[in-house]
Motif scaffolding. Structure first.
Motif, PDB file in Angstrom:
ATOM      1  N   GLY A   1     -13.321  -8.210   4.925  1.00 48.15           N
ATOM      2  CA  GLY A   1     -13.816  -8.582   3.589  1.00 48.15           C
ATOM      3  C   GLY A   1     -15.262  -8.375   3.669  1.00 48.15           C
TER       4      GLY A   1
ATOM      5  N   ARG B   1     -21.385   3.000  -4.142  1.00 47.65           N
ATOM      6  CA  ARG B   1     -20.086   3.114  -4.869  1.00 47.65           C
ATOM      7  C   ARG B   1     -19.211   4.296  -4.774  1.00 47.65           C
ATOM      8  NH1 ARG B   1     -20.347  -1.251  -7.185  1.00 47.65           N
ATOM      9  NH2 ARG B   1     -18.342  -1.077  -8.358  1.00 47.65           N
TER      10      ARG B   1
ATOM     11  N   LEU C   1     -17.394  -5.896   0.846  1.00 47.06           N
ATOM     12  CA  LEU C   1     -18.603  -6.396   0.218  1.00 47.06           C
ATOM     13  C   LEU C   1     -19.851  -5.398   0.312  1.00 47.06           C
ATOM     14  CD1 LEU C   1     -19.804  -9.094  -1.049  1.00 47.06           C
ATOM     15  CD2 LEU C   1     -20.648  -9.700   1.453  1.00 47.06           C
TER      16      LEU C   1
ATOM     17  N   GLN D   1       0.673  -1.278  -0.081  1.00 48.87           N
ATOM     18  CA  GLN D   1       0.030   0.058  -0.077  1.00 48.87           C
ATOM     19  C   GLN D   1       0.885   1.125  -0.092  1.00 48.87           C
ATOM     20  OE1 GLN D   1      -2.670  -0.789   3.343  1.00 48.87           O
ATOM     21  NE2 GLN D   1      -4.076  -0.116   2.016  1.00 48.87           N
TER      22      GLN D   1
ATOM     23  N   ILE E   1      -0.185   2.862   7.850  1.00 47.94           N
ATOM     24  CA  ILE E   1       0.956   2.167   7.108  1.00 47.94           C
ATOM     25  C   ILE E   1       2.326   2.447   7.794  1.00 47.94           C
ATOM     26  CG2 ILE E   1       2.362   2.240   5.189  1.00 47.94           C
ATOM     27  CD1 ILE E   1      -0.379   2.240   3.457  1.00 47.94           C
TER      28      ILE E   1
ATOM     29  N   TYR F   1     -22.956  -4.561 -11.685  1.00 44.66           N
ATOM     30  CA  TYR F   1     -21.629  -4.193 -10.821  1.00 44.66           C
ATOM     31  C   TYR F   1     -20.973  -5.481 -10.455  1.00 44.66           C
ATOM     32  CZ  TYR F   1     -23.204   0.466 -10.740  1.00 44.66           C
ATOM     33  OH  TYR F   1     -23.963   1.653 -10.879  1.00 44.66           O
ATOM     34  N   GLU F   2     -19.671  -5.434 -10.410  1.00 46.26           N
ATOM     35  CA  GLU F   2     -18.981  -6.707  -9.902  1.00 46.26           C
ATOM     36  C   GLU F   2     -18.672  -6.403  -8.307  1.00 46.26           C
ATOM     37  OE1 GLU F   2     -16.846  -9.161 -11.305  1.00 46.26           O
ATOM     38  OE2 GLU F   2     -17.255  -8.835 -13.586  1.00 46.26           O
ATOM     39  N   THR F   3     -18.938  -7.448  -7.671  1.00 43.08           N
ATOM     40  CA  THR F   3     -18.481  -7.595  -6.186  1.00 43.08           C
ATOM     41  C   THR F   3     -17.192  -8.160  -5.909  1.00 43.08           C
ATOM     42  OG1 THR F   3     -20.915  -7.961  -5.572  1.00 43.08           O
ATOM     43  CG2 THR F   3     -19.258  -8.296  -3.744  1.00 43.08           C
ATOM     44  N   PRO F   4     -16.244  -7.434  -5.136  1.00 41.12           N
ATOM     45  CA  PRO F   4     -15.073  -8.016  -5.159  1.00 41.12           C
ATOM     46  C   PRO F   4     -14.995  -9.407  -4.500  1.00 41.12           C
ATOM     47  CG  PRO F   4     -15.099  -6.017  -4.171  1.00 41.12           C
ATOM     48  CD  PRO F   4     -16.428  -6.295  -4.453  1.00 41.12           C
TER      49      PRO F   4
ATOM     50  N   LEU G   1       0.497   9.821   3.429  1.00 40.10           N
ATOM     51  CA  LEU G   1       0.346   8.161   3.412  1.00 40.10           C
ATOM     52  C   LEU G   1      -0.655   7.994   4.800  1.00 40.10           C
ATOM     53  CD1 LEU G   1       3.878   6.869   3.138  1.00 40.10           C
ATOM     54  CD2 LEU G   1       2.126   6.236   1.490  1.00 40.10           C
TER      55      LEU G   1
ATOM     56  N   ALA H   1     -12.130 -11.439   8.196  1.00 41.89           N
ATOM     57  CA  ALA H   1     -13.538 -11.719   7.712  1.00 41.89           C
ATOM     58  C   ALA H   1     -14.361 -10.092   7.583  1.00 41.89           C
ATOM     59  CB  ALA H   1     -14.383 -12.636   8.221  1.00 41.89           C
TER      60      ALA H   1
ATOM     61  N   SER I   1     -13.896 -14.110   1.909  1.00 44.00           N
ATOM     62  CA  SER I   1     -13.711 -14.350   3.222  1.00 44.00           C
ATOM     63  C   SER I   1     -15.103 -14.290   4.302  1.00 44.00           C
ATOM     64  CB  SER I   1     -12.900 -12.841   3.612  1.00 44.00           C
ATOM     65  OG  SER I   1     -13.393 -11.853   2.921  1.00 44.00           O
ATOM     66  N   VAL I   2     -16.131 -13.920   3.597  1.00 49.36           N
ATOM     67  CA  VAL I   2     -17.317 -13.881   4.650  1.00 49.36           C
ATOM     68  C   VAL I   2     -17.760 -15.418   4.663  1.00 49.36           C
ATOM     69  CG1 VAL I   2     -19.899 -13.250   4.428  1.00 49.36           C
ATOM     70  CG2 VAL I   2     -18.061 -11.576   4.014  1.00 49.36           C
TER      71      VAL I   2
ATOM     72  N   LEU J   1       0.919   3.884  -3.166  1.00 50.05           N
ATOM     73  CA  LEU J   1       0.566   5.327  -2.737  1.00 50.05           C
ATOM     74  C   LEU J   1       1.764   6.371  -2.997  1.00 50.05           C
ATOM     75  CD1 LEU J   1      -1.455   4.792   0.599  1.00 50.05           C
ATOM     76  CD2 LEU J   1      -2.424   5.717  -1.224  1.00 50.05           C
TER      77      LEU J   1
ATOM     78  N   THR K   1      -7.675 -14.809   1.059  1.00 46.83           N
ATOM     79  CA  THR K   1      -7.441 -15.497   2.172  1.00 46.83           C
ATOM     80  C   THR K   1      -8.534 -16.622   2.375  1.00 46.83           C
ATOM     81  OG1 THR K   1      -8.726 -13.573   3.199  1.00 46.83           O
ATOM     82  CG2 THR K   1      -6.311 -13.991   3.784  1.00 46.83           C
ATOM     83  N   PHE K   2      -8.355 -17.580   3.242  1.00 52.02           N
ATOM     84  CA  PHE K   2      -9.216 -18.508   3.720  1.00 52.02           C
ATOM     85  C   PHE K   2      -9.485 -19.794   2.780  1.00 52.02           C
ATOM     86  CE2 PHE K   2     -11.325 -14.972   6.452  1.00 52.02           C
ATOM     87  CZ  PHE K   2     -11.005 -15.886   7.568  1.00 52.02           C
TER      88      PHE K   2
ATOM     89  N   ASN L   1     -24.886  -8.213  -7.372  1.00 55.71           N
ATOM     90  CA  ASN L   1     -25.077  -6.893  -7.545  1.00 55.71           C
ATOM     91  C   ASN L   1     -24.956  -6.554  -8.960  1.00 55.71           C
ATOM     92  OD1 ASN L   1     -25.522  -4.334  -6.532  1.00 55.71           O
ATOM     93  ND2 ASN L   1     -23.234  -3.946  -6.137  1.00 55.71           N
TER      94      ASN L   1
ATOM     95  N   LEU M   1     -15.352 -17.199   6.888  1.00 55.00           N
ATOM     96  CA  LEU M   1     -15.288 -17.142   8.634  1.00 55.00           C
ATOM     97  C   LEU M   1     -15.895 -18.347   9.367  1.00 55.00           C
ATOM     98  CD1 LEU M   1     -13.991 -15.213  10.724  1.00 55.00           C
ATOM     99  CD2 LEU M   1     -16.394 -14.256  10.639  1.00 55.00           C
TER     100      LEU M   1
ATOM    101  N   ILE N   1     -12.848 -11.148  -3.329  1.00 54.44           N
ATOM    102  CA  ILE N   1     -12.035 -11.557  -1.780  1.00 54.44           C
ATOM    103  C   ILE N   1     -13.214 -11.451  -0.797  1.00 54.44           C
ATOM    104  CG2 ILE N   1     -11.327  -9.120  -1.769  1.00 54.44           C
ATOM    105  CD1 ILE N   1      -8.804 -10.083  -0.256  1.00 54.44           C
ATOM    106  N   ALA N   2     -14.247 -10.401  -1.026  1.00 53.43           N
ATOM    107  CA  ALA N   2     -14.836 -10.112   0.114  1.00 53.43           C
ATOM    108  C   ALA N   2     -15.896 -11.343   0.404  1.00 53.43           C
ATOM    109  CB  ALA N   2     -15.881  -8.889  -0.244  1.00 53.43           C
TER     110      ALA N   2
ATOM    111  N   ILE O   1       5.146  12.130   1.644  1.00 52.84           N
ATOM    112  CA  ILE O   1       4.296  12.797   0.026  1.00 52.84           C
ATOM    113  C   ILE O   1       3.710  14.024   0.346  1.00 52.84           C
ATOM    114  CG2 ILE O   1       3.665  11.738  -1.980  1.00 52.84           C
ATOM    115  CD1 ILE O   1       2.993   9.145  -0.620  1.00 52.84           C
TER     116      ILE O   1
ATOM    117  N   THR P   1     -19.107  -1.966  -1.407  1.00 53.51           N
ATOM    118  CA  THR P   1     -19.082  -2.163  -3.216  1.00 53.51           C
ATOM    119  C   THR P   1     -20.374  -2.377  -3.424  1.00 53.51           C
ATOM    120  OG1 THR P   1     -17.991  -4.454  -2.942  1.00 53.51           O
ATOM    121  CG2 THR P   1     -16.827  -2.834  -3.912  1.00 53.51           C
TER     122      THR P   1
END
Lengths: 331, 331
Positions: free
Chosen positions: B164, B175, B168, A164, B314, A303-306, B310, B161, A312-313, A168, A256-257, A300, A316, A308-309, B305, B171
């Motif tokens: 995540g 938005r 979820l 990150q 982090i 739109y795309e839902t991530p 930042l 989780a 991980s849900v 940035l 993850t998971f 949704n 858990l 990873i979300a 920066i 998003t």
């Protein structure tokens, strides 16, 4: 558990595997009928919907299968070799290592193609593996499940913070977050064709090592006593884990998971023999990500839902369940 | 390490703290000399400087300072009640619970900055409390109180989780609020404004005063169940009360400074190394150290920066992780 019932279970898994592919083909932002799915698969359909299916959805479904299978495989090897029920490339910071290298790639080698990023992700995964392993070598005592997990989550946090921070600093955080939360968007056949042989090779290699992994997972001392080459198995094993994690991160970002969950499901189905756990994890992982990604596309729409979300849900409750199972004397 | 007396350590850290506060007030997009700073605080000789100091920098410094103290105290309490040196509100999932609460509130109600500022800490507290209770209940053992390992494991899984789930929810609904949440997750101080100061400071100050009065009881809790019984301390009730206070401290601060881990882990730890394990001594030192780490991280974060800086979290992770790994290996 005898071979007959194992073959029956594998057959069932294959059937579910193919059904989930069909379902994943059908659902999505652009609605399609079963007819058009079959046309896109088996006939050269040149209509609009046929093109969408053939050019966008099929590669995406294939990529989802590869990511899931790779993570299932990596997780099962890791859990076997560390004898740690919570081992997972995501939780232990290996995916974070891959992510960091991808971020650095975005900064310094912008012109890289997908192969380049895949190699970078692999190098990053290796770095993650080396850090985790050096932790277990440096600490004189055996690493308990908990210490490893805490160390892993700290390493994860640090590597993600580095990603990150760099993202940035160099103004590439948008590209990086596309990688992490974009999930499986915009997959192409060429990306899938690059990843496919790597995952298949890893599968075959791990099947050859299955006997040794089973021995290690049951009792390392006995395995050494039987004259198995433990060190060699572990070295190759961790190399494969890094390869599989790298491929999955390059395709879909750090999840993850998945690597944690899938091997547990596989063990519930087929027992404790890694000859059976490995192919089962491979299939179940593929099924799981294909269905999760279908959910990510439809929950949704448009739109795309991530991804990873979603992962991980779902992961858990599973994690809690594993802890409940294991908080006998082991932790 | 016990070369310095308790008094001199307090004085030393207070001086460092004071210097950091001055630096934070003086350095930024507009740099001022010490003279200009003092003029800006007490006279309206230079209206621009005065505005920058009193309306932009001072509230942020106060928020950062008190969040540091609060997170350190929350960590110290959690470490005492779980008898585990690795406990920290970030690792244990209280932070992400608070974030989840804020996210859900965002989605259910219209975002109105003015009233939102005053509600925010309470919403965060509700979220933090739910996750703390969940972890408390799941890791509670009838005879032994809190099962420390389980508490940590559950916390790690839960915090992953919850992050995540936040992504979820965000998003799938708002938005345009994605930016806020990603900032929050990275630990970006965003509540640097007077309303936030008025809301958070009283809660933090009251909690810290209460903990100060409880030092002796905390020492007894630290000794364990048998001593507590003998000295007439109701162990379970006290454990629960302190968990509640730790949740208030952690939730209220992460509501305004975002998801910042490690402060609660490091500060009590370093403090115990310096002045021993009596709460009367190490709690104030831990608070000062927490404030120092936060102020230093924020100073770097704002100025590494330009113009956006930042996320502070982090930098905290950068400073914290190596120490954390050292800690695990030492155990």
């Amino acid at each position: 558990m005898n071979n007959k019932s194992f073959i029956f279970k594998m057959t069932m898994m294959f059937i579910v595997f193919f059904l989930s592919i069909l379902v994943a083909m059908k659902v999505g932002a652009a609605s399609s009928s079963w007819d058009s799915v079959f046309n896109a698969l088996f006939a050269k359909d040149k209509s609009n919907i046929g093109l969408i299916l053939f050019e966008i959805r099929i590669p995406r479904v294939l990529a989802a299968l590869l990511v899931g299978s790779a993570l299932g495989l990596a997780g099962s090897m890791m859990q076997g070799m560390t004898r740690n029920p919570l081992a997972d490339p995501g939780l232990l910071g290996i995916s974070a290592g891959a992510m960091l290298m991808i971020t650095l790639g975005q900064i310094f080698f912008r012109a890289l193609d997908f192969i380049g990023f895949m190699i970078l992700a692999f190098i990053g995964s290796l770095i993650g593996v080396v850090i985790v392993l050096s932790l277990s070598f440096v600490s004189r005592k055996k690493l308990t499940t908990m210490t490893l997990l805490l160390a892993g989550s700290a390493i994860s946090a640090m590597l993600f913070a580095l990603s990150q921070g760099f993202g940035l600093l160099f103004n590439v955080s948008k590209d990086v977050s596309m990688w992490t939360s974009g999930g499986l968007m915009a997959m192409t056949y060429s990306q899938v064709l690059l990843a496919l042989p790597l995952v298949i090779i890893a599968l075959i290699a791990s099947l050859f090592m299955a006997k040794d992994i089973t021995a290690i997972s049951l009792n390392e001392e006995v395995a050494i006593g039987l004259g198995l080459k433990i060190q060699r198995t572990k070295t190759i094993g961790y190399f494969l884990i890094a390869l599989l994690t790298g491929v999955s991160v390059a395709l879909a970002g750090a999840l993850t998971f998945v690597g944690l969950m899938i091997p547990h499901l596989a063990r519930m189905l087929v027992g404790y023999d890694y000859k059976k756990i490995i192919p089962a994890s491979f299939l179940i992982g593929g099924i799981f990500i294909v269905l999760s990604d279908s959910l990510a596309r439809t929950i949704n729409a448009p739109y795309e839902t991530p991804l990873i979300a979603i992962v991980s849900v779902i992961g858990l409750p599973f994690f809690f369940w594993v802890i409940k199972q294991k908080t006998g004397g082991e932790l | 390490m016990k070369k310095l007396s308790f008094k001199s350590i307090i004085i030393l850290f207070s001086i460092i703290n004071f210097i950091l506060i001055l630096l934070n007030l003086a350095i930024g997009q507009i740099n001022m000399s010490l003279m200009e700073l003092i003029q800006g605080i007490f006279t309206n000789h230079n209206p621009l400087n005065q505005y920058v100091i009193l309306n932009l920098r001072l509230p942020r410094v106060l928020i950062v300072l008190f969040s540091g103290i609060a997170l350190a105290m929350a960590g110290a309490l959690l470490q005492t009640i779980s008898k585990n040196d690795l406990a920290d509100p970030g690792i244990i999932g209280i932070n992400s619970g608070a974030g989840l609460g804020v996210t859900i509130f965002f989605l259910l109600f219209v975002f109105n900055a003015k009233s939102f500022a005053y509600l925010l800490p309470f919403i965060a507290f509700m979220g933090g409390l739910v996750s703390a209770l969940l972890i408390f209940v799941l890791s509670y053992h009838k005879n032994k109180g809190i099962h420390p390992y389980k508490m940590i494991l559950l916390g790690v899984g839960f915090s992953m989780a919850a992050s995540g789930l936040m992504v979820l929810l965000i998003t799938s609904a708002e938005r345009d609020q994605v930016q806020f949440i990603t900032n929050w997750l990275a630990g970006n101080v965003w509540g640097g404004d007077w309303p936030y100061v008025w809301v958070t400071l009283p809660l933090i100050v009251l909690s810290v005063i209460y903990i100060g009065f409880q030092s002796q009881t905390l020492n007894i809790i630290h000794l364990g169940e048998n001593h507590a019984k003998g000295l007439g301390v109701n162990m379970k009730r006290k454990q629960f009360t302190y968990l509640l206070i730790a949740t208030i401290l952690a939730s209220v601060s992460v509501a305004v400074v975002g998801n910042i881990a490690f402060i609660g882990l490091l500060s009590p730890h370093i403090a115990k190394q310096l002045v021993g394990i009596r709460h009367q001594k190490f709690l104030p030192v831990a608070g000062l150290i927490g404030a120092n780490i936060m102020l230093a991280s924020d100073l770097l974060a704002r100025n590494l920066i330009q113009p956006n800086g930042l996320p502070t979290g982090i930098l905290v992770a950068f400073i914290g992780t190596p120490y954390f790994i050292y800690l695990i290996l030492k155990k």
